[in-house]
Design a protein around this motif. Structure first.
Motif, short mmCIF file in Angstrom:
data_model
loop_
_atom_site.label_atom_id
_atom_site.label_comp_id
_atom_site.label_asym_id
_atom_site.label_seq_id
_atom_site.Cartn_x
_atom_site.Cartn_y
_atom_site.Cartn_z
N ARG A 77 0.71 10.03 -15.59
CA ARG A 77 -0.04 10.07 -14.34
C ARG A 77 0.69 9.41 -13.20
O ARG A 77 0.33 9.56 -12.05
CB ARG A 77 -1.38 9.38 -14.54
N GLY A 118 0.85 4.13 4.58
CA GLY A 118 1.81 4.08 3.51
C GLY A 118 3.07 4.85 3.83
O GLY A 118 4.18 4.42 3.57
N LYS A 162 -4.73 -5.89 -20.23
CA LYS A 162 -5.84 -4.97 -20.00
C LYS A 162 -7.07 -5.32 -20.81
O LYS A 162 -8.15 -5.45 -20.29
CB LYS A 162 -5.39 -3.57 -20.37
N PRO A 181 -11.13 -3.42 -17.55
CA PRO A 181 -10.99 -4.61 -16.73
C PRO A 181 -9.52 -4.94 -16.54
O PRO A 181 -8.74 -4.98 -17.49
CB PRO A 181 -11.71 -5.70 -17.53
N LEU A 231 2.39 1.88 -3.23
CA LEU A 231 1.42 2.40 -4.19
C LEU A 231 1.17 3.87 -3.95
O LEU A 231 1.07 4.67 -4.88
CB LEU A 231 0.13 1.61 -4.08
N SER A 274 0.83 -1.20 0.00
CA SER A 274 0.00 0.00 0.00
C SER A 274 0.86 1.25 0.00
O SER A 274 0.59 2.20 -0.73
CB SER A 274 -0.90 0.00 1.24
N ALA A 275 1.90 1.22 0.86
CA ALA A 275 2.77 2.39 0.92
C ALA A 275 3.46 2.63 -0.41
O ALA A 275 3.56 3.77 -0.88
CB ALA A 275 3.80 2.19 2.01
N ALA A 278 2.48 5.55 -13.02
CA ALA A 278 1.94 4.20 -13.11
C ALA A 278 1.85 3.59 -11.72
O ALA A 278 2.82 3.50 -11.00
CB ALA A 278 2.81 3.36 -14.00
N ARG A 279 0.68 3.22 -11.38
CA ARG A 279 0.50 2.60 -10.07
C ARG A 279 0.21 1.11 -10.20
O ARG A 279 0.14 0.39 -9.24
CB ARG A 279 -0.65 3.26 -9.36
N ARG A 280 -0.08 0.74 -11.35
CA ARG A 280 -0.30 -0.69 -11.54
C ARG A 280 0.04 -1.03 -12.98
O ARG A 280 -0.17 -0.22 -13.89
CB ARG A 280 -1.75 -1.08 -11.25
N PRO A 281 0.55 -2.14 -13.18
CA PRO A 281 0.90 -2.52 -14.55
C PRO A 281 -0.36 -2.76 -15.37
O PRO A 281 -1.41 -3.07 -14.84
CB PRO A 281 1.71 -3.80 -14.38
N GLY A 329 -3.23 6.57 4.04
CA GLY A 329 -2.08 7.34 3.62
C GLY A 329 -0.98 7.33 4.67
O GLY A 329 0.19 7.16 4.36
#
Lengths: 904, 332
Positions: free
Chosen positions: B268, B329, B277, A881, A30, A27-28, B270-273, B326
């Motif tokens: 933005r 984190g 998709k 998705p 992220l 989480s951190a 990237a927070r997730r790959p 937060g």
């Protein structure tokens, strides 16, 4: 946080964040915009620090028999598909309802059923007649214009005019066909996979609605007129199912119309039986084959058979057959003669007989084996094409362009065949006239007449044209082209059936084979091109759709030659077995491609060692016999489950948090199955409190729809009989408004639960549960221990809830599939895919007590929302998705920590 | 009493009838030794002559097939002879009962059925029309076609001066092409509807024979030459170009979208790959609806109104949750 207003399954959720769980690292990361793997797993040291044994020393090893499938297109279960409730709820209130119904008398119910079946048969026939007439008349006009231009043509250059007209016709109709799918996307394809899923307990949204019927009928008419290699038979079967689903209920949600008739049939299992009858009527209307209709409903559709239902199949099919014949004979001016068959007429084979099998049987066997191979290749290639189509053709204009492209290619293909073959025009293509070659214009070809008609008429030409009508090269080209075009066309965004194109392709191959035999064996009088075309058509269809039993009946009845029956069976058996060596049928392949959790007929082989505790869903949500309305509402709001076991409340003095609530992550719809697992820290903390063996003694099962109805009608006394007034579109709990006072009202749930719901012991294995589930078409099976308690286990060695006993759902069982070619066929466990909620929704969901990636997603959604509000960013991109799959390396090598699907 | 007497008489008659062991429906005269009357014998003779005449004519006209065109004058005689015996109308004789009521197999009817079947197979009625006195005559279009066809054959077989030609076939084609074209025009006039012939089989076969003859002499023979083959590839080339262009564009578009998405994500943060998709996007399942624009507009307006009114949609609890997360984190 007002905890009294929100159902919170975790009593220690707030402590989890404060105690810095292992997942907090992800989480951190992220939050700090550091790219990390979504498959974050705590390190072994981290586990050891919590007093747990590292995962590497886990006792369980990877399953040597069942192979984990990677999450990729075509190999997953889509969790969005819900199941139908075919199990009859024998709650106290339903029994009272049944007593009220029975006062009308059994005879009235029987009469209503019969009347509903009669209506289904008659209306299905009328639809078939209307479709047939529309196609025949439009095709006559279209091809008449083209022929008139072609006959005046004395050289190949002038062919440009008729072919331009042909192209214009095709493109116009192709646009109409595409628009129907644009308006109602479920109307794509033949509809047989959707109906098959519906009859086997999977709810395909909007599959049996009025708009689907209209889009299907208009769309298939336009598809045929667009010159695409499609048939109207499959859509006709779907249409029969829609008619049955609509008219057997006596109400229409689309038209906002409810009648007092057929009120007692507004249940899933009753509706399923009528839909099966409608399917039989659709087959009968399509092929003029009442026996084939009954067999189709048995082989493909009906999951629950009994003698009364079989009689209803026969009655509906027979009625559809007679009405269709009468209507056609009346329209064509010969009332009472019963001359016409269904939408597909194979024509008369006269006195044709097969008296010996000898060389002729051997030739048919070879042909069937070859076409079985082609059928398997067809399925494999079509799946690949469909995957590419779904990946790359993501916008509607592109999809429309592809339809237009295929339609134009069909015209160009015909032009090429005509220019290459250069034979002669053929007059009198109709089987009612004489088929003769007449070389009136040198550049107008024999193949032209074959192509200048609907696919059904083309099939008749192939079956009945005299020997020598079609030369070797043109008919071979036709076979190859039609095969390729059918391959390209199926799963295009237009309503289309695959029966006719398969038959035409097989007939062309059969005729090609016969012409070849005649060329090399000119003295063998048993080589009849018409018969070879018929058996080739049957073999190709058998290799593609693999419905050997019903197809035998259908083709024997459509061809009208009973003596062909044994040899047709022989051909079907060979082509089906040959094709089955490589893959499954086209319909099953597309069902799998869509991620529909359809259960096959039997449990996956070599799965006896799989315990049910590895299969079931977790966590299960339970309700108590007495709950407040607010608690029920919050329960419904907190998860998407559809089945809630009713368990006894905790004993006096027992801590509710310790006794009835497991320390697992709360179920949110955006958790993937791998995420739905407990964090080791929380598990260790929970485990330290002592044994938590069970949720409580199992009493029965309640459905989500029942709870919503109870809330909607504010049934707090436990004495009100609920009717299925909202069936089949139950409202969401969000549509129910509860005042603050009503939230504290106590509800008695016992009278409404299903006390006789099937349960399974925790010691059962996968095949046993599969057999029970498949035979009874259940939706949920709670798993209980030997004390009839819905319990869960907690593995203290690994700090993982690897055995959470809860509930078995369809998706849990559908994950186990046998696949692959016969020489390396094995059992696979496919993952479950769940769509995340849209950002606007995710931004409003709570952040506590959720799994890591859900947390990350919601944080991102909130930031997005904030940026939007502040005007710093443009509009948010549409939700996409996303899949989260723990890599095998990170998952502890299958240490049994894989979580099962959450959505029940 | 009267009724009783009548019943008694009927009973006696019936008994007498049955005692003779004969069919009571048949008049007594029929049970005498059968002998065909002279009149009926003559009518039979006429019918036999007509049938044999037309059968001979049709068989002799089998090759080339001109059964209808050659034998239509005989049809009216045959039909008249048949109608005289068994037909209705003023010409009907009394021979029908005499000739047809005694035997189980009627050769006369079977022979006539054979004749009508021949006519049906040949579809003679499409070349002929009936006059006022029952006789048949050829339709005008058929007559014209026959005349032009005869002229063409005469040209091919008689008029062409073969000894003058260096290249016989080519010269013959040029010499007789006007007649051939004329014959084709009249043939197409007759054969209008290709699905349901508008003419008899004779015409079709005659046109075919002429066509064969024309090709036999090497005129307008269709041969798949290299030129023709190359021209036939034009549709294939067009198809290939269309297909390659379309799917090439689709591929290019997909790559462009991927690049843009990657750039957007990088922009933005990237927070997730974006693994997989769009792999599972399936729009035809019925699960997803296209967004309702009216609802979206209404919702946007509502949110805007709420924002204008200064209401914060996230409650205090949500805000604290976000802070907690937060903080967690940051601690990490």
């Amino acid at each position: 946080m007002n905890r009294s207003r929100r159902y919170e399954p975790l009593d220690d959720a707030s402590q989890v964040v404060a105690d810095e769980p292992p997942g907090a690292a992800a989480s951190a990361a992220l939050v700090q915009d550091v790219a990390v793997s979504v498959n974050y797993e705590p390190e072994d040291e981290e586990l050891a620090g919590k007093g747990c044994r590292p995962r590497s020393s886990s006792v369980r090893r990877p399953d040597p028999i069942i192979h984990e499938k990677q999450l990729k297109a075509g190999h997953y279960i889509n969790a969005e598909y819900e199941s139908l409730d075919y199990e009859v709820v024998h709650s106290d209130m339903n029994i009272r309802h049944q007593l009220i119904v029975s006062s009308y008398g059994t005879v009235s119910t029987w009469f209503s059923r019969t009347l509903a079946c009669a209506i289904i048969g008659v209306l299905t026939s009328f639809c078939a007649v209307a479709l047939s007439l529309a196609i025949d008349h439009t095709a006559e006009g279209k091809f008449g214009v083209i022929r008139s231009y072609m006959l005046d043509c004395t050289g190949w250059r002038c062919l440009a005019v008729p072919f331009s007209i042909w192209l214009a016709f095709n493109l116009a109709f192709a646009v109409i066909a595409f628009l129907m799918v644009y308006i109602e996307p479920v109307s794509i394809g033949s509809g047989i996979p959707q109906v098959k899923c519906y009859l086997n307990g999977v709810k395909i949204p909007r599959c049996v609605r009025l708009r689907t019927l209209v889009a299907k009928l208009i769309g298939v008419y336009a598809s045929v007129m667009a010159g695409l290699p499609v048939g109207k038979e499959g859509p006709m079967i779907h249409s029969g199912a829609v008619i049955a689903a609509g008219f057997s209920q006596g109400k229409s949600s689309s038209l906002k119309f409810t009648s007092p008739f057929f009120k007692n049939f507004r249940e899933d299992h009753e509706k399923r039986d009528f839909v099966a009858c409608g399917t039989a009527a659709g087959v009968c209307a399509a092929f003029g084959s009442p026996g084939g209709g009954v067999m189709f409903a048995i082989e493909e559709g009906a999951s629950s058979l009994h003698q009364d239902l079989l009689w209803r199949f026969l009655f509906t099919s027979f009625l559809a057959f007679m009405v269709l014949k009468e209507a056609l004979t009346y329209i064509y001016g010969q009332p009472g003669h019963l001359l016409f068959t269904g939408l597909l007429d194979f024509g008369s084979f006269g006195q044709a007989r097969i008296t010996s099998l000898g060389y002729e049987g051997l030739a048919y066997g070879l042909l069937a084996a070859f076409l079985g191979l082609l059928g398997a290749l067809f399925v494999a290639l079509n799946v690949r094409i469909s995957l590419m189509r779904r990946r790359y053709l993501t916008s509607w204009p592109l999809r429309c362009s592809e339809v237009l492209l295929v339609s134009a290619a069909m015209v160009l293909m015909a032009l090429h065949i005509i220019m290459v073959s250069g034979d002669a025009n053929m007059y009198g293509s109709s089987i009612n006239t004489y088929i003769r070659r007449c070389k009136m214009t040198p550049d107008v070809l024999a193949m032209t007449d074959m192509l200048l008609q609907t696919p059904e008429a083309g099939l008749r030409s192939l079956l009945h044209a005299e020997s020598g009508t079609f030369p070797l090269v043109p008919v071979g080209m036709l076979a190859v082209y039609y095969y390729v075009m059918t391959l390209w066309t199926y799963a295009l965004p237009v309503p289309s059936g695959v029966f006719i194109p398969s038959l035409v392709t097989g007939a062309a191959f059969g005729r090609f084979f016969a012409v070849l035999l005649i060329a090399y064996l000119p003295e063998q009088d048993w080589v009849d091109p018409g018969k070879f075309a018929l058996f080739g058509a049957a073999a190709m269809l058998g290799g593609v759709v693999r419905m050997a039993i019903s197809l035998t009946f259908i083709i024997v009845e459509a061809a009208g030659v009973i003596s062909f029956g044994p040899l047709l069976m022989f051909v079907f058996i060979i082509s089906k077995y040959v094709a089955d060596c490589f893959n499954e049928s086209l319909y099953d392949a597309h069902i799998e491609l869509d991620g529909i959790p359809l259960l096959s007929w039997r449990p996956p082989p070599q799965s006896e060692h799989v315990s049910i505790t590895k299969v079931m869903s977790a966590p299960v949500r339970v309700v108590h016999p007495q709950m407040t309305a607010g608690d029920v509402y919050d329960l419904l709001d907190s998860c998407t489950h559809n089945g809630f076991p009713v368990v006894d409340p905790p004993r006096p003095g027992q801590k509710p948090s310790a006794a009835v609530r497991p320390a697992v992550e709360p179920c949110q719809s955006d958790c993937s199955d791998d995420e739905a697992r407990v964090s080791p820290a929380r598990a260790a903390e929970t485990a330290g409190r002592g044994p938590l063996p069970h949720y409580g003694r199992y009493r029965g099962l309640l459905l989500r729809s029942q709870l919503v109805e109870l809330l909607k009608y504010k049934v707090y006394d436990g004495k009100t009989v609920l009717y299925n007034d909202d069936y089949p579109r139950y409202p969401s709990h969000k549509e129910v408004h509860l005042s603050e006072g009503e939230r504290h009202m106590r509800m008695s749930l016992l009278p409404y639960m299903n006390p006789g719901c099937m349960v399974i012991m925790e010691s059962a294995n996968l095949p046993r549960v599969y057999a029970v589930f498949r035979a009874l078409l259940l939706r949920h099976v709670p798993v209980v221990n030997h004390y009839n308690q819905v319990i869960y286990h907690y593995n203290q060695l690994t700090c993982h809830f690897d055995q959470v006993i809860g509930i078995v759902t369809r998706k849990d069982l559908a994950r186990y599939r046998a696949g692959g070619p016969i020489w390396r066929r094995s059992v696979h466990r496919v993952p479950v895919w769940r769509p995340p909620p849209p950002p606007s929704v995710a931004a409003r969901l709570p952040l506590r007590g959720v799994c890591r990636h859900t947390l990350a997603r919601r944080l991102e959604a909130r930031a997005e929302l904030r940026r939007e509000r502040e005007g710093e960013a443009g509009p948010a991109p549409p939700p996409e998705p996303t899949f989260h799959r723990r890599s095998p390396a990170a998952s502890g090598d299958g240490d049994g920590t894989e979580r099962e699907p959450i959505v029940v | 009493m009267l009724l009783f007497q009548a019943a008694l008489v009927l009973l006696v008659s019936l008994t007498a009838c049955l005692s003779k062991d004969r069919d009571c429906d048949v008049p007594d005269s029929y049970h005498a030794e059968p002998s065909t009357s002279t009149k009926c014998t003559m009518e039979l003779n006429n019918l036999a002559d007509s049938l044999s005449g037309i059968s001979r004519c049709m068989i002799m006209s089998a090759r080339p097939l001109t059964a209808c065109l050659s034998c239509y004058p005989l049809m009216s005689d045959l039909e008249r002879a048949y109608t005289t015996i068994v037909g209705s109308g003023p010409d009907q004789s009394a021979c029908a009962h005499e000739l047809l009521d005694r035997d189980s197999t009627h050769m006369m009817l079977r022979a006539y059925a054979y004749y009508t079947e021949l006519l049906a197979v040949s579809r003679c009625e499409r070349c002929l029309e009936r006059g006022t006195n029952g006789t048949y005559r050829l339709k005008d279009g058929v007559t014209r076609f026959m005349d032009t066809d005869a002229a063409f054959r005469r040209c091919m077989q008689l008029e062409f001066p073969a000894h003058k030609a260096v290249n016989a076939s080519a010269d013959m084609c040029d010499f007789c092409r006007p007649q051939y074209d004329m014959e084709q025009i009249h043939a197409k006039d007759i054969i209008k509807d290709t699905r349901d012939w508008q003419t008899c089989r004779d015409i079709i076969d005659m046109a075919n024979t002429t066509q064969y003859m024309w090709e036999h002499y090497g005129c307008d023979v269709w041969v798949l030459t290299l030129e023709r083959f190359l021209y036939s590839l034009i549709p294939l080339v067009i198809s290939a170009v269309l297909i390659v262009s379309f799917y090439g564009y689709v591929w290019w578009r997909y790559q462009r979208l991927e690049r843009e998405a990657a750039a957007r994500e990088a922009e933005r943060g990237a927070r997730r790959p974006s693994v997989g998709k769009k792999e599972h996007l399936y729009d035809y399942s019925g699960l997803r609806r296209r967004p309702n624009k009216a609802a979206m507009r209404e919702r946007a307006e509502r949110e805007e109104r709420e924002q204008r009114e200064g209401r914060v949609e996230d409650g205090e609890s949500d805000g604290s949750e976000e802070t907690d997360a937060g903080d967690a984190g940051k601690e990490e």
